[in-house]
Design an enzyme around this catalytic site. Structure first.
Site, short mmCIF file in Angstrom:
data_model
loop_
_atom_site.label_atom_id
_atom_site.label_comp_id
_atom_site.label_asym_id
_atom_site.label_seq_id
_atom_site.Cartn_x
_atom_site.Cartn_y
_atom_site.Cartn_z
N SER A 129 48.82 63.50 44.56
CA SER A 129 47.91 63.97 43.13
C SER A 129 46.81 63.30 43.81
O SER A 129 46.10 62.26 44.62
CB SER A 129 48.38 63.60 41.73
OG SER A 129 48.45 62.08 41.74
N GLU A 148 47.19 69.92 35.92
CA GLU A 148 48.23 71.13 36.80
C GLU A 148 49.60 70.68 36.48
O GLU A 148 49.58 69.51 36.28
CB GLU A 148 48.21 70.48 38.10
CG GLU A 148 48.85 70.54 39.02
CD GLU A 148 48.82 69.82 41.07
OE1 GLU A 148 48.70 68.51 40.41
OE2 GLU A 148 49.49 70.12 41.79
N GLU A 172 45.36 64.97 50.82
CA GLU A 172 46.31 66.66 50.96
C GLU A 172 46.40 66.45 48.87
O GLU A 172 47.06 65.96 48.12
CB GLU A 172 46.24 67.03 51.47
CG GLU A 172 46.83 66.74 53.16
CD GLU A 172 45.88 68.23 53.25
OE1 GLU A 172 46.00 69.11 52.29
OE2 GLU A 172 45.61 68.64 54.16
N CYS A 228 51.96 72.02 45.89
CA CYS A 228 50.64 72.26 45.12
C CYS A 228 49.81 73.73 45.44
O CYS A 228 49.10 73.59 44.66
CB CYS A 228 49.82 71.50 46.56
SG CYS A 228 50.31 71.74 48.27
N LYS A 264 55.83 55.98 53.95
CA LYS A 264 56.25 55.48 52.71
C LYS A 264 57.19 56.14 51.80
O LYS A 264 56.21 57.96 52.12
CB LYS A 264 54.70 54.66 51.96
CG LYS A 264 56.03 54.55 50.24
CD LYS A 264 54.80 54.13 49.35
CE LYS A 264 54.85 54.71 47.66
NZ LYS A 264 56.52 55.58 47.38
P1 NAP Z 1 51.78 60.83 43.61
O1 NAP Z 1 52.27 60.34 42.19
O2 NAP Z 1 50.50 61.19 44.10
O3 NAP Z 1 52.14 60.00 44.56
C1 NAP Z 1 52.39 60.38 45.34
C2 NAP Z 1 53.20 59.40 46.73
O4 NAP Z 1 52.13 58.17 46.76
C3 NAP Z 1 53.95 58.71 46.79
O5 NAP Z 1 55.63 58.27 47.50
C4 NAP Z 1 53.84 57.45 45.33
O6 NAP Z 1 54.69 56.68 45.59
C5 NAP Z 1 52.35 56.83 46.13
N1 NAP Z 1 51.58 56.22 45.62
C6 NAP Z 1 51.37 55.96 44.23
N2 NAP Z 1 50.40 55.37 43.72
C7 NAP Z 1 49.75 55.11 44.27
C8 NAP Z 1 49.41 53.83 45.00
N3 NAP Z 1 48.37 53.52 44.02
N4 NAP Z 1 48.81 53.63 46.60
C9 NAP Z 1 48.99 54.35 47.40
N5 NAP Z 1 50.23 54.95 47.07
C10 NAP Z 1 50.50 55.17 46.17
O7 NAP Z 1 51.59 62.64 43.99
P2 NAP Z 1 53.48 63.00 43.27
O8 NAP Z 1 53.88 63.34 42.02
O9 NAP Z 1 54.23 62.22 44.36
O10 NAP Z 1 53.47 64.53 43.44
C11 NAP Z 1 53.45 65.45 43.39
C12 NAP Z 1 51.25 65.63 43.46
O11 NAP Z 1 51.30 66.18 44.92
C13 NAP Z 1 50.86 66.80 42.86
O12 NAP Z 1 49.53 66.90 42.12
C14 NAP Z 1 50.91 68.11 43.94
O13 NAP Z 1 49.77 68.86 43.80
C15 NAP Z 1 50.05 67.41 45.26
N6 NAP Z 1 50.76 67.26 46.76
C16 NAP Z 1 49.59 67.87 47.42
C17 NAP Z 1 50.00 68.45 48.64
C18 NAP Z 1 48.88 69.05 49.50
O14 NAP Z 1 49.09 69.32 50.91
N7 NAP Z 1 47.78 69.33 49.33
C19 NAP Z 1 51.25 68.93 49.03
C20 NAP Z 1 52.30 68.61 48.05
C21 NAP Z 1 51.76 67.76 46.89
P3 NAP Z 1 55.62 57.01 43.87
O15 NAP Z 1 56.79 57.77 44.48
O16 NAP Z 1 56.11 55.24 44.00
O17 NAP Z 1 55.00 56.78 42.82
#
Ligand code: NAP
Length: 483
Positions: free
Chosen positions: A229, A387, A251, A286, A176
């Site tokens: 997140s 964050e 992650e 991240c 996705k």
């Molecule tokens: P996010 O809001 O958690 O979204 C990540 C993905 O999850 C998106 O594709 C989102 O879809 C989807 N999603 C949202 N709600 C969901 C649910 N209830 N069930 C299943 N999937 C769902 O994160 P983001 O804002 O895109 O990214 C930023 C975050 O990612 C930060 O916290 C960052 O630290 C973290 N991150 C971590 C790493 C690592 O390797 N540890 C790497 C990169 C980023 P939609 O976009 O359609 O909402």
């Protein structure tokens, strides 16, 4: 001149298709605030279609030898490497990451696929001397269909790199894309279509709470790999647990400490602190070391050096190779970043660089934030605890080692940490004490393939970028031959 990228369909069962609902979602260029393309607003039925296509393709894919699968994964890496021009503009325009920094995403994605392609032969079992007369051994088999959900900050890199482990282990994938930056995943779909049999990789778009949740809950998806997140990671664990016992890799986010000891070179600390903030991606990484903890003896000198460097960052069109920082990824994210900057000011942090929205002539509708540095930050401030995932570096001062280790470890996240010292005992003691899954000594930011990347505490579950990731996409079985 902003490009119009048009309607870009999903990729299911080897075909480029709209949503069964016929609905589309706009995607916005964060530099202009204007719509620059559309992707299908996927539904639960679309996810079901994609999972069924993946399930239908899995038997044949899983029956190939690791050499055959490895060769196709290497070919995928080669096409990604050659995709440069095709993907750089679309990714930069859709994420706001500077085009000058994006070549690294292609190198990382293709390099990791190459690495993983060679690990097929390591998917081994063991022979176990349980009895004298019989033969006992373990073997590893694929789960079947794997769900992969990726975030907005490096969508092409995450989509590409993390296909490798499930695929080499014999699984098929439903991926996705993130709804704020979904366009480059459609290029990934074109590349997969050139290389892989239909159904082996399926790419769906749509809202996380609809499409992401449907993947997590689907009865034919026993294994989920998620990058995003902490709150979404928790939601995924809850959804998965409501329907079945599933294996989930997470992650997640970080609020990562960078501890500089008194013997560290102030110039090296300042350089690394700025580079560790990943301003070329507006701090949206991240692993960004966003809490810089300076010993009082070097504090003022380092703050001055950082202030000068950060004030010199050129904020501008991410498609201009001379820009040092683009916009943040979306209006929603801009509001989140600005709320935290405002909280820092209100709670008494001292702004030494930035501290406000930015204005970029010709891009008035975009989501621009000045690269920001706060000094005099304390751990009771919101900006030190949450964050930001934006271009905001917080500087804290310390005088006692136990005090700084408490500050470093007092949050419920533990992704990365940086330690700067020229004394190996000092550095290693801190590296042992810090509660993070990845620690750099005298460095920041770089990932070293094969060593693993993972968060501790609420920053994650499971290790990626290493053999452990490949094995985590297999089920182990014990076999007993009774002689
Ligand atoms: P996010 O809001 O958690 O979204 C990540 C993905 O999850 C998106 O594709 C989102 O879809 C989807 N999603 C949202 N709600 C969901 C649910 N209830 N069930 C299943 N999937 C769902 O994160 P983001 O804002 O895109 O990214 C930023 C975050 O990612 C930060 O916290 C960052 O630290 C973290 N991150 C971590 C790493 C690592 O390797 N540890 C790497 C990169 C980023 P939609 O976009 O359609 O909402």
């Amino acid at each position: 001149m902003a490009t119009w990228f048009g309607d870009r369909p999903m990729y299911i069962g080897g075909e480029f298709v709209p949503s069964e609902s016929g609905a589309w979602m706009d995607t916005v260029n964060p530099a202009t605030g204007k719509v620059h393309g559309r992707v299908p607003a996927g539904t639960v039925a679309d996810v079901d279609r994609a999972v069924k296509a993946a399930a239908a393709a899995q038997e044949e894919w899983g029956a190939k030898s690791v050499w055959e699968r490895g060769a196709l994964i290497r070919e995928l890496a080669e096409r990604i490497r050659a995709s440069g021009d095709r993907v750089l503009e679309i990714e930069s325009a859709d994420t706001g990451n500077t085009i000058a920094s994006l070549g690294n995403d292609i190198t990382l994605a293709s390099g990791y696929l190459d690495f993983v392609a060679g690990l097929g032969i390591e998917i081994k079992g063991e022979s176990v001397p349980a009895t004298a007369e019989n033969i006992h051994f373990t073997m590893r088999q694929p789960y079947g269909v794997v769900g992969r959900i990726v975030p907005f900050n490096h969508p092409f890199c995450f989509a590409g790199a993390h296909l490798g482990a499930p695929l080499i282990a014999g699984n098929t994938v439903v991926l996705k894309s993130p709804d704020q930056s979904p366009l480059s995943a459609t290029v990934m779909a074109e590349i997969c279509d050139e290389v892989l049999p239909p159904g082996v990789v399926n790419i769906v778009s749509g809202e996380g709470v609809v499409v992401g949740d449907a993947i997590v809950r689907h009865p034919q998806v026993p294994r989920i790999g998620f990058t995003g997140s902490v709150p979404t990671g928790l939601a995924i664990q809850r959804s998965a647990a409501e329907v079945a016992v599933k294996n989930v890799t997470l992650e997640l986010g970080g609020k990562n400490p960078f501890i500089a000891f008194p013997d560290a070179d102030p110039q090296a600390v300042a350089r690394a602190a700025v580079s560790g903030m990943n301003f070329s991606w507006s701090g949206q990484s991240c692993g960004s070391t966003s809490r810089l903890m300076l010993h009082e003896s070097i504090h003022d000198e380092v703050v001055d050096l950082i202030t000068a460097d950060v004030r010199a960052i050129k904020v501008g069109d991410p498609l201009d190779v001379n820009s040092g920082m683009g916009p943040v990824n979306s209006q929603k994210h801009y509001q989140h970043v600005m709320r935290l900057i405002d909280s820092g000011i209100a709670e008494g942090a001292r702004v030494v660089a930035g501290g406000a929205a930015a204005t970029v002539p010709g891009f008035e509708g975009g989501f621009w934030v000045q690269p920001t540095v706060f000094a005099d930050v304390t751990m009771d401030m919101t900006v030190a605890r949450e964050e930001v995932f934006g271009p905001v570096l917080c500087i804290l001062k310390w005088s006692d080692v136990d005090e700084v280790m408490t500050m470093a470890n007092q949050l419920d996240m533990g992704l990365t940490a940086a330690i700067f010292s020229n004394d190996i005992r000092t550095a290693m003691n801190a590296a042992r004490r810090v509660e993070s899954g990845c620690v750099w000594i005298n460095g920041t930011g770089r990932h070293y393939m094969g060593t693993g990347f993972a968060g501790w505490k609420n920053s994650g579950l499971g290790r990626e970028e290493c053999l452990e990731e490949v094995l985590s996409y297999t089920l182990s079985k014990s076999v007993h031959i009774i002689l």
